[in-house]
Design a protein around this motif. Structure first.
Motif: not given
Length: 165
Positions: A53-73
């Motif tokens: 979860k930390r890795e997913i949210t960190a990557e999403a945050r770095r890309l300026g995206l919501a975590g759910a948006h990133f995982v969904g894409a």
């Protein structure tokens, strides 16, 4: 490799250009995820370890995206058989991103040479050899400008001819 051209304290950039292209692609494609007229309400619950979860949210945050948006894409890309991301990502997109990273590096070279020339011109009396250094700096600046212009033209041409819409 001490003493090799371009190794005067600069970090190795062989993989950084590729990473820059990957990062730009990820952000561009993930941020293109189509909006729907009604809010998405269906949920799929997934469990992650704390580290995942930390890795997913960190990557999403770095890309300026919501975590759910990133995982969904990423998930929809997999479901549609694309191991990259959705949105028509093509080799031309990779080329344009690589050219953009290269353009940044060439611009930095020009900036550094310009700073050297400025420093040489700022001193009072010229020292022996300053004239030759200034002439060489001028030549390198011309080459850097030509390279940047050629990179821009190539990226523009690739982007224009690579569009399918």
């Amino acid at each position: 490799m001490a003493g090799a051209p371009g190794s005067e304290g600069a970090p190795e950039t062989k993989t950084s250009a590729l990473r820059a292209a990957d990062e730009a692609a990820l952000h561009r494609v993930a941020s293109r995820r189509a909006r729907q007229k009604v809010q998405r309400t269906a949920r799929v619950d997934v469990r992650y370890s704390v580290e995942e979860k930390r890795e997913i949210t960190a990557e999403a945050r770095r890309l300026g995206l919501a975590g759910a948006h990133f995982v969904g894409a990423v998930l929809m890309a997999h479901l549609h058989g694309d191991h990259g991301l959705p949105g028509g990502r093509t080799p031309v997109d990779d080329l344009v991103d690589e050219l953009a990273a290269l353009r940044t590096q060439v611009a930095r070279i020009g900036t550094n040479v310009n700073q050297i020339a400025h420093r040489l011109n700022a001193g009072g009396d010229p020292r022996p050899g300053d004239g030759g250094l200034l002439a060489e700096a001028g030549r390198i600046l011309v080459l850097a400008r030509q390279a940047a212009t050629a990179i821009d033209a190539t990226a523009d041409m690739a982007a224009s001819t690579g569009r399918s819409d």
